[in-house]
Scaffold this motif. Structure first.
Motif, short mmCIF file in Angstrom:
data_model
loop_
_atom_site.label_atom_id
_atom_site.label_comp_id
_atom_site.label_asym_id
_atom_site.label_seq_id
_atom_site.Cartn_x
_atom_site.Cartn_y
_atom_site.Cartn_z
N GLU A 78 0.84 -1.20 0.00
CA GLU A 78 0.00 0.00 0.00
C GLU A 78 0.87 1.25 0.00
OE1 GLU A 78 -2.62 -0.22 3.38
OE2 GLU A 78 -3.48 -2.14 2.74
N VAL A 79 0.40 2.28 -0.69
CA VAL A 79 1.03 3.60 -0.67
C VAL A 79 -0.04 4.59 -0.24
CG1 VAL A 79 2.09 5.43 -2.03
CG2 VAL A 79 2.70 3.04 -2.46
N ALA A 80 0.22 5.32 0.84
CA ALA A 80 -0.77 6.25 1.37
C ALA A 80 -0.49 7.68 0.93
CB ALA A 80 -0.78 6.18 2.90
N LEU A 129 3.37 12.68 0.96
CA LEU A 129 2.87 13.81 1.76
C LEU A 129 2.70 15.02 0.84
CD1 LEU A 129 2.13 14.91 4.54
CD2 LEU A 129 4.56 15.44 4.89
N MET A 130 1.44 15.41 0.65
CA MET A 130 1.11 16.55 -0.21
C MET A 130 1.17 17.84 0.60
SD MET A 130 -0.03 15.17 -3.17
CE MET A 130 -0.71 13.63 -3.78
N MET A 131 1.97 18.80 0.11
CA MET A 131 2.07 20.09 0.78
C MET A 131 2.00 21.20 -0.26
SD MET A 131 5.03 19.37 3.65
CE MET A 131 6.31 18.95 2.46
N ASP A 167 2.81 22.97 10.89
CA ASP A 167 2.87 22.16 12.11
C ASP A 167 2.16 20.81 11.92
OD1 ASP A 167 4.30 24.13 13.37
OD2 ASP A 167 2.57 24.96 14.45
N LEU A 168 1.03 20.83 11.18
CA LEU A 168 0.29 19.59 10.98
C LEU A 168 1.04 18.65 10.04
CD1 LEU A 168 -3.34 20.97 10.74
CD2 LEU A 168 -2.37 19.60 12.58
N ASP A 169 1.74 19.19 9.04
CA ASP A 169 2.56 18.35 8.17
C ASP A 169 3.67 17.68 8.98
OD1 ASP A 169 1.12 19.13 5.87
OD2 ASP A 169 2.39 20.91 5.62
N ARG A 170 4.28 18.44 9.86
CA ARG A 170 5.35 17.89 10.70
C ARG A 170 4.80 16.80 11.63
NH1 ARG A 170 10.16 20.72 10.85
NH2 ARG A 170 10.19 22.65 9.63
N ARG A 171 3.56 17.00 12.09
CA ARG A 171 2.96 15.97 12.95
C ARG A 171 2.78 14.67 12.18
NH1 ARG A 171 -2.57 17.50 15.81
NH2 ARG A 171 -1.22 19.20 16.50
N ILE A 176 9.14 8.60 3.12
CA ILE A 176 8.17 9.66 2.84
C ILE A 176 8.66 10.41 1.61
CG2 ILE A 176 7.19 11.87 3.61
CD1 ILE A 176 7.38 10.89 6.46
N HIS A 177 7.74 10.63 0.66
CA HIS A 177 8.06 11.44 -0.52
C HIS A 177 7.09 12.62 -0.52
CE1 HIS A 177 9.79 12.39 -4.38
NE2 HIS A 177 8.60 12.40 -4.97
N ALA A 178 7.62 13.83 -0.42
CA ALA A 178 6.78 15.03 -0.37
C ALA A 178 6.56 15.60 -1.77
CB ALA A 178 7.43 16.08 0.52
#
Length: 219
Positions: free
Chosen positions: A27-29, A117-119, A127-131, A143-145
């Motif tokens: 799986e990839v989330a 991780l979409m930013m 802060d929420l991305d860091r969490r 993790i790939h942003a």
């Protein structure tokens, strides 16, 4: 060029960990703040218009959506669209439910091979991305942003956003983060970064068959 993700189709929706599908496939989330362009990016990566549904009320999607990848009768793996986070008007009880669901899924799902991780490239690493990174850290997985909406930045601003994001990720590496951390610029509107994102994601879904592609994009 044919991509595995172009064979994606809706599989199931769950709202509790007990309902996660009993499959051993990789799986990839996908995670990101509400309005970071997550649904749009998933649709583009899968070459479909409405595979991932973008709610008209951001932050209201409370479920984990699964999309199978590969042949319908025997999927190679799954894309997992996690609830968007970050909208204050969502009731506190719903926030707590999502946070628990996300944290437990990210930390305990053995089949999960990596997190996209979409930013928003204009506001990366909130802060929420860091969490999210900190929740995922115990897994030791990559993790790939994707720095989305980079078409809204000048070339110089895009370079700076990517450089600053990589510098921030270096801080996690220096603190002992075990998984690989990487980042790239991405624009669904201008189709920027599409091949690079495909290579990374598909190497996580089918690692034994995509080594060459992954190495080619890792520069």
């Amino acid at each position: 060029m044919a991509f595995l993700l172009h064979q994606a189709r809706f599989f199931t929706t769950v709202n509790h960990l007990r309902d996660l599908p009993a499959t051993a496939r990789p799986e990839v989330a996908f995670a990101g703040r509400s309005n970071a362009g997550k649904s749009t990016a998933i649709n583009l990566l899968c070459n479909q218009k409405r595979l991932a549904f973008a709610s008209k009320t951001p932050g209201r999607t409370q479920h984990i959506n699964y999309f199978s990848v590969g042949p319908a009768d025997e999927p190679i793996g799954y894309l997992v669209d996690l609830p968007g986070y970050g909208y204050a008007e969502v009731p506190e009880s719903a926030k707590q439910h999502w946070q628990l669901l996300l944290a437990q899924y990210l930390q305990t799902r053995a089949q999960l091979n990596g997190l996209v991780l979409m930013m928003d490239s204009r506001r990366p690493l909130t802060d929420l991305d860091r969490r999210m990174i900190e929740w995922f850290e115990p897994s030791g997985k990559p993790i790939h942003a994707l720095l989305t909406k980079c078409d809204k930045l000048t070339r110089q601003e895009s370079v700076l956003a990517l450089r600053n994001t990589n510098k921030a990720l270096d801080e996690y590496r220096n603190q002992g983060y075990q998984g690989k951390l990487s980042a790239q610029l991405f624009s669904a509107l201008k189709r920027v970064g599409l091949d690079e994102a495909h290579a990374v994601i598909e190497s996580w879904i089918a690692p034994q068959s995509d080594t060459g592609a992954a190495e080619g994009s890792a520069s």
